[in-house]
Design an enzyme around this catalytic site. Structure first.
Site, mmCIF file in Angstrom:
data_model
loop_
_atom_site.group_PDB
_atom_site.id
_atom_site.type_symbol
_atom_site.label_atom_id
_atom_site.label_comp_id
_atom_site.label_asym_id
_atom_site.label_seq_id
_atom_site.Cartn_x
_atom_site.Cartn_y
_atom_site.Cartn_z
ATOM 1 N N HIS A 18 -5.548 27.895 42.609
ATOM 2 C CA HIS A 18 -5.315 26.509 42.183
ATOM 3 C C HIS A 18 -5.075 25.575 43.366
ATOM 4 O O HIS A 18 -5.436 24.395 43.307
ATOM 5 C CB HIS A 18 -4.157 26.454 41.180
ATOM 6 C CG HIS A 18 -4.467 27.168 39.898
ATOM 7 N ND1 HIS A 18 -3.513 27.737 39.096
ATOM 8 C CD2 HIS A 18 -5.662 27.419 39.294
ATOM 9 C CE1 HIS A 18 -4.096 28.300 38.054
ATOM 10 N NE2 HIS A 18 -5.402 28.120 38.151
ATOM 11 N N HIS A 41 -14.402 30.243 32.529
ATOM 12 C CA HIS A 41 -13.374 31.106 31.925
ATOM 13 C C HIS A 41 -12.060 30.325 32.025
ATOM 14 O O HIS A 41 -11.263 30.546 32.938
ATOM 15 C CB HIS A 41 -13.267 32.433 32.670
ATOM 16 C CG HIS A 41 -14.498 33.273 32.605
ATOM 17 N ND1 HIS A 41 -15.647 32.956 33.289
ATOM 18 C CD2 HIS A 41 -14.765 34.430 31.930
ATOM 19 C CE1 HIS A 41 -16.571 33.886 33.038
ATOM 20 N NE2 HIS A 41 -16.053 34.794 32.220
ATOM 21 N N SER A 102 -6.311 26.229 35.436
ATOM 22 C CA SER A 102 -7.356 25.492 36.161
ATOM 23 C C SER A 102 -7.798 24.218 35.434
ATOM 24 O O SER A 102 -8.035 23.197 36.098
ATOM 25 C CB SER A 102 -8.550 26.414 36.453
ATOM 26 O OG SER A 102 -8.924 27.157 35.322
ATOM 27 N N GLU A 120 -14.181 28.885 26.911
ATOM 28 C CA GLU A 120 -13.182 29.928 26.659
ATOM 29 C C GLU A 120 -13.647 30.718 25.446
ATOM 30 O O GLU A 120 -13.788 30.163 24.364
ATOM 31 C CB GLU A 120 -11.792 29.301 26.439
ATOM 32 C CG GLU A 120 -10.716 30.263 25.981
ATOM 33 C CD GLU A 120 -10.577 31.523 26.846
ATOM 34 O OE1 GLU A 120 -10.403 31.412 28.068
ATOM 35 O OE2 GLU A 120 -10.651 32.630 26.276
ATOM 36 N N ASP A 145 -19.335 32.038 25.475
ATOM 37 C CA ASP A 145 -19.415 32.828 26.703
ATOM 38 C C ASP A 145 -19.723 31.901 27.891
ATOM 39 O O ASP A 145 -20.752 31.223 27.907
ATOM 40 C CB ASP A 145 -20.515 33.869 26.512
ATOM 41 C CG ASP A 145 -20.757 34.686 27.781
ATOM 42 O OD1 ASP A 145 -19.870 34.694 28.668
ATOM 43 O OD2 ASP A 145 -21.834 35.300 27.888
ATOM 44 N N GLY A 146 -18.847 31.903 28.869
ATOM 45 C CA GLY A 146 -18.989 30.999 30.002
ATOM 46 C C GLY A 146 -20.224 31.286 30.845
ATOM 47 O O GLY A 146 -20.841 30.367 31.398
ATOM 48 N N ASP A 166 -14.040 32.352 36.808
ATOM 49 C CA ASP A 166 -12.763 33.069 36.978
ATOM 50 C C ASP A 166 -12.600 34.096 35.860
ATOM 51 O O ASP A 166 -11.750 33.950 34.981
ATOM 52 C CB ASP A 166 -11.642 32.010 36.938
ATOM 53 C CG ASP A 166 -10.262 32.607 37.137
ATOM 54 O OD1 ASP A 166 -10.168 33.742 37.634
ATOM 55 O OD2 ASP A 166 -9.284 31.923 36.779
HETATM 56 C C1 LIG Z 1 -8.435 34.719 34.425
HETATM 57 S S1 LIG Z 1 -8.370 33.915 32.897
HETATM 58 C C2 LIG Z 1 -8.733 32.261 33.273
HETATM 59 C C3 LIG Z 1 -7.668 31.519 34.005
HETATM 60 C C4 LIG Z 1 -7.987 30.080 34.302
HETATM 61 N N1 LIG Z 1 -9.312 29.932 34.908
HETATM 62 C C5 LIG Z 1 -6.950 29.487 35.216
HETATM 63 O O1 LIG Z 1 -7.115 29.532 36.453
HETATM 64 O O2 LIG Z 1 -5.978 28.947 34.713
HETATM 65 C C6 LIG Z 1 -9.865 34.445 32.136
HETATM 66 C C7 LIG Z 1 -10.119 33.837 30.752
HETATM 67 O O3 LIG Z 1 -11.465 34.094 30.391
HETATM 68 C C8 LIG Z 1 -11.541 34.335 28.992
HETATM 69 N N2 LIG Z 1 -12.810 35.035 28.789
HETATM 70 C C9 LIG Z 1 -13.072 36.366 28.835
HETATM 71 N N3 LIG Z 1 -14.400 36.583 28.753
HETATM 72 C C10 LIG Z 1 -14.995 35.362 28.682
HETATM 73 C C11 LIG Z 1 -16.346 34.913 28.640
HETATM 74 N N4 LIG Z 1 -17.376 35.795 28.636
HETATM 75 N N5 LIG Z 1 -16.593 33.590 28.586
HETATM 76 C C12 LIG Z 1 -15.569 32.690 28.583
HETATM 77 N N6 LIG Z 1 -14.266 33.054 28.638
HETATM 78 C C13 LIG Z 1 -13.979 34.365 28.701
HETATM 79 C C14 LIG Z 1 -10.281 35.086 28.686
HETATM 80 O O4 LIG Z 1 -9.937 34.957 27.317
HETATM 81 C C15 LIG Z 1 -9.267 34.395 29.630
HETATM 82 O O5 LIG Z 1 -8.622 33.342 28.969
#
Ligand SMILES: C[S@@+](CC[C@H](N)C(=O)[O-])C[C@H]1O[C@@H](n2cnc3c(N)ncnc32)[C@H](O)[C@@H]1O
Length: 282
Positions: A18, A41, A102, A120, A145-146, A166
């Site tokens: 961050h 993500h 983030s 998300e 899906d991101g 992420d």
């Molecule tokens: C490491 S965390 C993200 C933290 C965030 N980027 C931050 O820095 O505050 C990963 C997130 O990705 C989500 N996630 C998992 N697989 C995913 C996908 N294929 N596409 C989007 N989100 C996903 C999870 O539910 C989780 O909330």
């Protein structure tokens, strides 16, 4: 999908990610043209540090709480300023209540003319993210899906911006997915800036990933590694970020920031390590 970032919010890895995210976006808004931030993500947006998950692990106490207790050296004041502003002050009673993810860091730094696309996949987390950001007209949340969303959202109409990838690294092939997504995204939008997060646990996988980036033909790929303790003992002790097309000053700033982060966030009695290097140059 078992990963819940609420257990880890505000830990050493979040501090590194961050702080550099806020700094990169701060450089990008120095130019007047609007930009797009894509968070593949995104997580919850904001985390409750008094909640069950954060209280159970207490990881933030060895992350943001240590940064707060340390005096930021004058040479790092500018580098840390956007991040510390996004984190905000503690409560009037001196207690920490929440920590920005983030999306909230980016919301804080970006301007009214900029746009945020937040992906998300977890349905409950996506709903929470929508509630959290619902009043911000700059934000669009995609409950999808991101990695797949990158195909739809790149290149953005603004033609400038940053993509943060992420992932939770729950799947054994996450490094392969991350590299493949990066290469697809770069093919669609070579002038975009990218920031990829990964854990430093499996040395062989990290090495293959870095070699893949270096061999990819992409230019200007910067690698930042931080280890706050022994990578082979206990909970995650290290993480990496790969930047594609970062601001020109980022390497120098990271070289000043990392030694201080390593010292401030070090696990007691354990060695720390940091590196900042180009995987691919101009
Ligand atoms: C490491 S965390 C993200 C933290 C965030 N980027 C931050 O820095 O505050 C990963 C997130 O990705 C989500 N996630 C998992 N697989 C995913 C996908 N294929 N596409 C989007 N989100 C996903 C999870 O539910 C989780 O909330």
């Amino acid at each position: 999908m078992n990963y819940r970032h609420a257990f880890h919010a505000g830990n050493f890895a979040d501090v590194l990610k961050h702080a550099l995210l806020a700094r990169v976006l701060t450089y990008m808004i120095a130019k007047p043209a609007p930009l797009r931030f894509v968070d593949t993500h995104a997580g919850l947006g904001v985390y409750d540090l008094t909640g069950d998950e954060a209280t159970r692990t207490g990881e933030w106490r060895d992350g943001i709480a240590r940064i707060d207790a340390a005096a930021v050296p004058p040479a790092l004041a500018d580098v840390m300023a956007p991040y510390l502003a996004a984190v905000g002050p503690r409560g009037a009673d001196g207690a920490w209540r929440s920590y920005p993810g983030s999306p909230a860091v980016a919301q804080w730094v970006l301007r009214p003319e900029d746009r945020l696309t937040l992906c998300e996949l977890h349905p409950e987390d996506a709903e929470a993210l929508k509630r959290e950001t619902g009043r911000d007209p700059r934000v669009r949340v995609l409950a999808s899906d991101g990695y797949a969303a990158l195909n739809a959202v790149l290149p953005p109409p603004e033609r400038r911006g940053l993509v943060l990838v992420d992932p939770p690294f729950e799947k054994t092939d996450e490094f392969d997915r991350l590299l493949a997504a990066m290469l697809r995204a770069h093919a669609r939008w070579p002038t975009g800036s990218y920031m990829l997060w990964y854990p430093l646990k499996n040395r062989a996988a990290v090495g293959r990933f870095a070699a893949g980036l270096a061999r990819s033909g992409m230019k200007r790929v910067l690698q930042v590694h931080l280890l706050v303790g022994d990578p082979d003992a206990g909970p995650l002790a290290g993480c990496g970020l790969a930047f594609v097309n970062p601001p020109y000053v980022l390497k120098g700033e990271a070289e000043t920031l990392l030694p201080w982060l390593a010292e401030t966030l070090a696990r007691p009695g354990q060695a720390t390590e940091w590196t900042v290097r180009w995987l691919a140059g101009e």
